[in-house]
Design an enzyme around this catalytic site. Structure first.
Site, mmCIF file in Angstrom:
data_model
loop_
_atom_site.group_PDB
_atom_site.id
_atom_site.type_symbol
_atom_site.label_atom_id
_atom_site.label_comp_id
_atom_site.label_asym_id
_atom_site.label_seq_id
_atom_site.Cartn_x
_atom_site.Cartn_y
_atom_site.Cartn_z
ATOM 1 N N TYR A 48 -4.736 1.436 15.809
ATOM 2 C CA TYR A 48 -3.532 1.472 16.637
ATOM 3 C C TYR A 48 -3.831 1.281 18.126
ATOM 4 O O TYR A 48 -3.060 0.685 18.842
ATOM 5 C CB TYR A 48 -2.790 2.810 16.451
ATOM 6 C CG TYR A 48 -2.161 2.916 15.084
ATOM 7 C CD1 TYR A 48 -0.879 2.439 14.855
ATOM 8 C CD2 TYR A 48 -2.858 3.467 14.016
ATOM 9 C CE1 TYR A 48 -0.307 2.503 13.605
ATOM 10 C CE2 TYR A 48 -2.294 3.543 12.751
ATOM 11 C CZ TYR A 48 -1.009 3.056 12.550
ATOM 12 O OH TYR A 48 -0.452 3.109 11.304
ATOM 13 N N ASN B 256 -7.709 1.758 9.827
ATOM 14 C CA ASN B 256 -6.402 1.853 10.486
ATOM 15 C C ASN B 256 -6.648 1.746 11.978
ATOM 16 O O ASN B 256 -7.470 2.495 12.531
ATOM 17 C CB ASN B 256 -5.714 3.175 10.176
ATOM 18 C CG ASN B 256 -5.325 3.282 8.710
ATOM 19 O OD1 ASN B 256 -5.428 2.309 7.958
ATOM 20 N ND2 ASN B 256 -4.875 4.457 8.298
ATOM 21 N N HIS C 8 -2.831 11.105 1.154
ATOM 22 C CA HIS C 8 -2.303 10.824 2.489
ATOM 23 C C HIS C 8 -1.646 12.119 2.982
ATOM 24 O O HIS C 8 -0.445 12.181 3.208
ATOM 25 C CB HIS C 8 -1.334 9.651 2.444
ATOM 26 C CG HIS C 8 -1.076 8.995 3.777
ATOM 27 N ND1 HIS C 8 -1.247 7.643 4.002
ATOM 28 C CD2 HIS C 8 -0.652 9.512 4.951
ATOM 29 C CE1 HIS C 8 -0.926 7.358 5.260
ATOM 30 N NE2 HIS C 8 -0.558 8.492 5.862
ATOM 31 N N GLU D 170 -7.443 8.489 6.491
ATOM 32 C CA GLU D 170 -7.719 9.112 7.791
ATOM 33 C C GLU D 170 -8.172 10.564 7.677
ATOM 34 O O GLU D 170 -7.465 11.483 8.130
ATOM 35 C CB GLU D 170 -6.480 9.006 8.696
ATOM 36 C CG GLU D 170 -6.035 7.568 8.945
ATOM 37 C CD GLU D 170 -4.815 7.452 9.850
ATOM 38 O OE1 GLU D 170 -4.209 8.490 10.171
ATOM 39 O OE2 GLU D 170 -4.461 6.327 10.230
ATOM 40 N N ARG E 222 0.856 -1.184 0.000
ATOM 41 C CA ARG E 222 0.000 0.000 0.000
ATOM 42 C C ARG E 222 0.895 1.238 0.000
ATOM 43 O O ARG E 222 1.737 1.395 0.892
ATOM 44 C CB ARG E 222 -0.908 -0.004 1.239
ATOM 45 C CG ARG E 222 -1.745 1.237 1.354
ATOM 46 C CD ARG E 222 -2.749 1.180 2.503
ATOM 47 N NE ARG E 222 -3.443 2.440 2.587
ATOM 48 C CZ ARG E 222 -3.425 3.259 3.647
ATOM 49 N NH1 ARG E 222 -2.784 2.918 4.747
ATOM 50 N NH2 ARG E 222 -4.045 4.416 3.607
ATOM 51 N N GLU F 245 -3.736 -0.232 8.094
ATOM 52 C CA GLU F 245 -2.554 0.125 8.892
ATOM 53 C C GLU F 245 -2.717 -0.473 10.278
ATOM 54 O O GLU F 245 -3.787 -0.358 10.889
ATOM 55 C CB GLU F 245 -2.413 1.641 9.082
ATOM 56 C CG GLU F 245 -1.960 2.393 7.879
ATOM 57 C CD GLU F 245 -1.802 3.888 8.161
ATOM 58 O OE1 GLU F 245 -1.557 4.271 9.326
ATOM 59 O OE2 GLU F 245 -1.941 4.661 7.198
HETATM 60 O O1 IFM Z 1 2.407 7.427 10.338
HETATM 61 C C1 IFM Z 1 1.031 7.495 10.479
HETATM 62 C C2 IFM Z 1 0.358 7.345 9.144
HETATM 63 O O2 IFM Z 1 0.792 8.313 8.244
HETATM 64 C C3 IFM Z 1 -1.135 7.476 9.293
HETATM 65 N N1 IFM Z 1 -1.641 6.593 10.298
HETATM 66 C C4 IFM Z 1 -0.973 6.580 11.577
HETATM 67 C C5 IFM Z 1 0.524 6.397 11.382
HETATM 68 C C6 IFM Z 1 1.225 6.368 12.743
HETATM 69 O O3 IFM Z 1 1.018 7.564 13.417
#
Ligand code: IFM
Length: 462
Positions: free
Chosen positions: A293, A291, A118, A163, A74, A363
């Site tokens: 985290y 995404n 992005h 995002e 990606r 992500e």
């Molecule tokens: O590095 C970023 C990415 O550009 C977008 N999503 C979160 C990642 C980590 O912060």
């Protein structure tokens, strides 16, 4: 914990974070070039002018993707390489670069997953209002159409935005991201125009060809209230609404969540919304990229917190009275809680509440302060993080979630926005002095899971 046959395994990157070569082949300036020039905006005062020099070193980077056994990569396309001044004048050398990159993937048996935006808006468009201007959404659709026309003979999977929450609320409310604005009303207008850009972009690409698989990538969090008290429940409602439902309701239900619209009325009268916008934003898509985290637990305070001196305004508009509860969990180098269960919960919730045809985790990954020991990076924490989140994915698949792929963030250590090069997310280390790449232990562990197409607790170090 076997993954379905055909499950897509990949790694993700983004143009500004890795390419460098910022004034090569006619590339225009972006809002991130501009922000990097502002004193104090980037932790280590760095910029994206060299980054990982991927613009020149992409063959080596694609070799690494192939050697790890990953079937997909990606990447994002830098709008200022294609339309340097945002005005419709196309830079052929920019298109040629991505054409070479895509050919390089196909030669190595890697399926390209392209992202059109992005975060690197041409600065010229920012000069005329950026995402607060409706015209930027139209310009995005024109740009998307041009790139799609050139590459869709070889690229099937297209995401419009990465995002949009970050672009709008970190960019225009907290000011941590480009363009560094701190105006909540602008953030709400920006998020609407970003979503409109998404819808117009989907329409433009569909008009070019019906063979493409089109989608968008949103960053999601599982939001839990600290207690059942009305204040805590309301804090969780607002966070979840702003972070998650705003995007999914608009795309899959054709309307923004009414409770958040009412909350936002304190800041805006929504005069920028035009009849027909909701239908455009809800244009059918083929996949949703998520995404993931971390997740949040929220508490509602009796009164808004006064910002500490030097503290940025909150990106969650009107949420100065929301506190994030520290659950005492392990944290990554970003200070983000490690909560793999939140990924399973998020995937199951999306599949339950929305008619999503196909989901990709676009992500997932973690920053840790790596060390090189005897020529190796034994990044056990990152390995554990990835394995735990793959387990979370496999649980969601078992529960019937239509999860079709997973992309680790990130292939390479890279420019982590306001943190500069001070945070390393890569499964491959980049030595920024020499540009040498070093495959970390986490990449090898990920590769083993990919090749087996299964996550095994016995083999896991998690
Ligand atoms: O590095 C970023 C990415 O550009 C977008 N999503 C979160 C990642 C980590 O912060």
């Amino acid at each position: 914990m076997k993954f379905p046959d055909g499950f897509v395994w990949g790694a993700a990157t983004a143009a500004f974070q890795i390419e460098g070569a910022s004034d090569v082949d006619g590339r225009g300036r972006s809002i991130w070039d501009e922000l990097c020039d502002q004193p104090g905006a980037i932790l280590d005062a760095s910029d994206g002018s060299v980054a990982c020099d991927h613009y020149n070193r992409w063959p080596e980077d694609l070799d690494i993707v192939a050697d790890l056994g990953l079937g997909a990569y990606r990447f994002s396309i830098a709008w200022p390489r294609i339309v340097p001044l945002g005005d419709g004048v196309i830079e052929q050398r920019g298109l040629d670069f991505y054409s070479r990159l895509v050919d390089g993937m196909l030669e190595r048996g890697i399926t390209p997953y392209a992202t059109l935006y992005h975060w690197d808006l041409p600065q010229a468009l920012q000069d005329s209002g950026g995402w607060t201007s409706r015209d930027t959404a139209r310009r995005f659709a024109d740009y998307a159409s041009v790139v799609h026309q050139h590459l869709s003979d070889r690229v099937t999977y297209w995401s419009t935005l990465n995002e949009p929450w970050c672009s709008a609320f970190l960019g225009y409310a907290s000011g941590e991201h480009a363009p560094g604005r701190t105006e909540p009303a602008e953030a709400i207008s920006a998020v609407h125009h970003l979503m409109l850009a998404h819808g117009l972009g989907i329409q433009a690409m569909r008009a070019n060809s019906t063979d493409s698989q089109l989608g968008i990538v949103v960053n999601m969090y599982d939001v839990q209230p600290a207690s059942e008290s009305p204040a805590d429940l309301d804090a969780a409602r607002r966070l979840d609404g702003q972070q998650n439902r705003w995007y999914l309701d608009a795309i899959f239900r054709g309307t923004y969540p009414q409770d958040i619209v009412e909350d936002y009325r304190t800041f805006t009268d929504f005069d920028f919304v035009v009849d027909g916008d909701a239908e455009c934003i809800a244009e059918p898509i083929d996949f949703l990229g998520i995404n993931y985290y971390s997740s949040f637990m929220t508490r509602g305070l009796d009164a808004p917190k006064s910002p500490l001196s030097g503290e940025r305004p909150t990106p969650w508009v009107g949420c100065d009275d929301v506190e994030f509860v520290d659950r005492g969990l392990a944290k990554t180098h970003m200070g983000w809680d490690v909560i793999p269960d939140g990924l399973t919960a998020t995937l199951e919730r999306v599949a339950r509440d929305y008619p999503v045809p196909s989901i990709y985790v676009m992500e997932n990954g973690a920053a840790y302060p790596d060390e090189v020991t005897d020529g190796r990076v034994h990044d056990v924490d990152r390995t554990n993080y990835i394995e735990a989140h793959l387990k979370a994915c496999s649980l969601a698949v078992s529960a019937g979630v239509p999860l079709d792929g997973y992309f680790v963030w990130s292939l390479l250590d890279n420019f982590e926005w306001a943190w500069g090069y001070e945070r390393r997310f890569g499964v491959v280390r980049v030595d920024y002095e020499t540009q040498e790449r070093l495959v970390k232990d986490s990449a090898l562990a990920y590769s083993a899971i990919v090749r087996a197409n299964r996550w095994s607790p016995d083999e896991s170090s998690a």
